[in-house]
Design an enzyme around this catalytic site. Structure first.
Site, PDB file in Angstrom:
ATOM      1  N   GLU A 213       0.845  -1.205   0.000  1.00 27.58           N
ATOM      2  CA  GLU A 213       0.000   0.000   0.000  1.00 27.58           C
ATOM      3  C   GLU A 213       0.876   1.249   0.000  1.00 27.58           C
ATOM      4  OE1 GLU A 213      -2.568   0.204   3.426  1.00 27.58           O
ATOM      5  OE2 GLU A 213      -3.095   2.284   3.049  1.00 27.58           O
ATOM      6  N   ASP A 215       0.368   5.080   0.517  1.00 26.96           N
ATOM      7  CA  ASP A 215      -0.539   6.163   0.891  1.00 26.96           C
ATOM      8  C   ASP A 215       0.030   7.497   0.408  1.00 26.96           C
ATOM      9  OD1 ASP A 215      -2.205   4.366   2.125  1.00 26.96           O
ATOM     10  OD2 ASP A 215      -1.285   4.605   4.086  1.00 26.96           O
ATOM     11  N   GLU A 218      -3.141  10.936   3.092  1.00 27.12           N
ATOM     12  CA  GLU A 218      -4.128  10.673   4.144  1.00 27.12           C
ATOM     13  C   GLU A 218      -4.201  11.972   4.907  1.00 27.12           C
ATOM     14  OE1 GLU A 218      -4.783   6.573   5.719  1.00 27.12           O
ATOM     15  OE2 GLU A 218      -2.619   6.739   5.894  1.00 27.12           O
ATOM     16  N   HIS A 229       3.817   1.579   2.691  1.00 35.56           N
ATOM     17  CA  HIS A 229       3.657   0.413   3.581  1.00 35.56           C
ATOM     18  C   HIS A 229       4.019  -0.854   2.792  1.00 35.56           C
ATOM     19  CE1 HIS A 229       0.881   2.263   6.747  1.00 35.56           C
ATOM     20  NE2 HIS A 229       0.565   3.057   5.742  1.00 35.56           N
TER      21      HIS A 229
END
Ligand code: IDC
Length: 444
Positions: A213, A215, A218, A229
């Site tokens: 993942e 990001d 956010e 991640h």
């Protein structure tokens, strides 16, 4: 899971642009979004009996996961009316709470290349740019734009129990190995389902679904984080919580993924005047977010070595803030493996990012291709305090890494904000992807 036909599934259009240094930007008018399957009405194939109501499964239709997948159908979505998802031109707005016949909270959509497949993004040596308006997105909320390494068809080809595929938003995974997903690998997650005590719409099953993942974003109007991640698996991968805590339920770090990530949040990294209302990046107005994925050899076949961030607002290019943390070099304003090592050491955080493969780990996912996710959510676990407040709440807020934003430690409680901030929303627009330097310009 089967396909229901009581409501037609019409994907909202979301055109975006593909850019090259030599050829400029070309509009991809086939772009559209699809709502994740977890939000959809799930009912019997033979009629309209709910397979899932509130946070529990119908025991007759769902005696076990395989039978449940055969008996239950995902139906089409009324994007605007039920879910508060509206597209206009190149903009997508996600409303936090929508009260129609049933109250809907938050949403998650994926960008599609066609009505049956997700758009795959190969991020190495490329740049991703979008505009965001977080002015109506307060403490406790998270407007997220990120990439997950889902299958392009949502798992339709791999799993015979999944007849719905990407058209109905199936196949989600992320680095938290979420167990609130109703179908994983074509099988219902109904066995051992534990209705959530905190969330009337959610629960968790035996299985979770893990994958790399990235990001990109956010954020709310108070704080923002950029966070890779990595996982040790190279594709969507089911975990079984009953086997050695493989979903990381008992101990967060037992899964195949890094649930913490290596984050760059300007406030947490020591610049408290950079991002927010009236600050350098002024969250009361729309701005542009640029993210660059730099490889070791400057080609798309290299390995990810750096993730850079640039903002543009009012035509002015704003370089990311520099780190201002005791024990860390102030020359850092991007994510590299050395930044991550130094940050984890300075804050005393776990090294799960390093343990799960660091930038080289997520680089493999980037090379294979990732799906773009856009969402708005609130946090039934820790009230989003890890993003915008002091966290852990019991730690000394003056100790490095604890303060992440200026939201109160009492803020972000879902039962509060689902009422007081029901009208909150986030708007993403003007998505561009392509060669480094090709997706934005300074006009001021
Ligand atoms: C964050 C993750 C984010 C996730 C959130 C909640 O980056 O994607 O949604 O957790 O699970 C911590 C926290 C940990 C934070 C991490 C970065 O324990 O929850 O991860 N962090 O803020 N302590 C120090 C750092």
């Amino acid at each position: 899971q089967q396909v229901g036909t009581l409501t037609a599934e019409t994907h909202p259009a979301l055109p975006w642009q593909k850019c090259t240094t030599s050829g400029g930007c070309v509009t991809q008018s086939s772009g559209k979004v699809v709502l994740d399957s977890n939000w959809r009405w799930l009912h019997s194939t033979s009629g309209s009996t709910n397979c899932y109501t509130g946070n529990s499964w119908d025991a007759t239709l769902c005696p076990d996961g395989v039978t449940c997948a055969a008996n239950c159908a995902l139906d089409g979505a009324d994007y605007a009316g039920t879910y508060g998802i509206t597209a206009s031109g190149n903009a997508l707005t996600l409303k936090f709470v929508t009260s129609s016949a049933q109250k809907n909270i938050g949403s998650r959509v994926y960008l599609m290349a066609s009505d049956t497949s997700y758009q795959m993004f190969k991020l190495l040596n490329q740049e991703f740019t979008f505009d965001v308006d977080v002015s109506n997105l307060p403490c406790g909320l998270n407007g997220a734009l990120y990439f997950s390494q889902m299958d392009a068809d949502g798992g339709l080809a791999k799993y015979p129990g999944n007849k719905a595929g990407a058209k109905y938003g199936t196949g989600y995974c992320d680095s938290q190995c979420p167990r609130d997903i109703k179908f994983i690998n074509g099988v219902a997650n109904s066995v051992g389902w534990n209705p959530s005590s905190a969330d009337v719409n959610a629960g968790s099953g035996q299985f979770g679904t893990c994958c790399n993942e990235m990001d990109i974003w956010e954020a709310n109007n108070n704080a923002a984080a950029l966070t890779p991640h990595p996982c040790t698996v190279g594709a969507q991968s089911r975990c079984d919580s009953t086997a050695n805590d493989a979903c990381g339920t008992t101990s967060r770090y037992n899964s195949v993924c890094d649930p913490d990530g290596c984050d760059f949040n300007s406030f947490r990294m020591g610049n408290t005047t950079f991002y927010g209302a009236g600050k350098t990046v002024d969250t009361t107005k729309k701005f542009t977010v640029v993210t660059q994925f730099i490889t070791n050899d400057g080609t798309a076949t290299g390995t990810l070595k750096e993730i850079r961030r640039i903002y543009v607002q009012n035509g002015v290019v704003i370089q990311n803030s520099n780190v201002n943390v005791p024990g860390m070099s102030s020359s850092y304003n991007s994510i590299t493996d050395q930044y991550c090592l130094d940050q984890k050491a300075a804050f005393g955080d776990t090294t799960s990012f390093q343990d799960k493969g660091a930038l080289e780990g997520i680089s493999k996912g980037f090379a294979t291709g990732m799906v773009l996710v856009l969402s708005v959510w609130d946090d039934h676990a820790v009230n989003m305090l890890w993003l915008d407040s002091d966290y852990p709440t019991t730690a000394d807020p003056s100790s490095p890494g604890v303060a992440r934003g200026s939201c109160a430690t009492t803020s972000g409680v879902p039962t509060d904000i689902e009422v007081s901030e029901a009208n909150a929303s986030v708007t993403y627009s003007n998505i561009k992807f392509g060669d480094i330097g090709s997706t934005f310009a300074s006009t001021g």
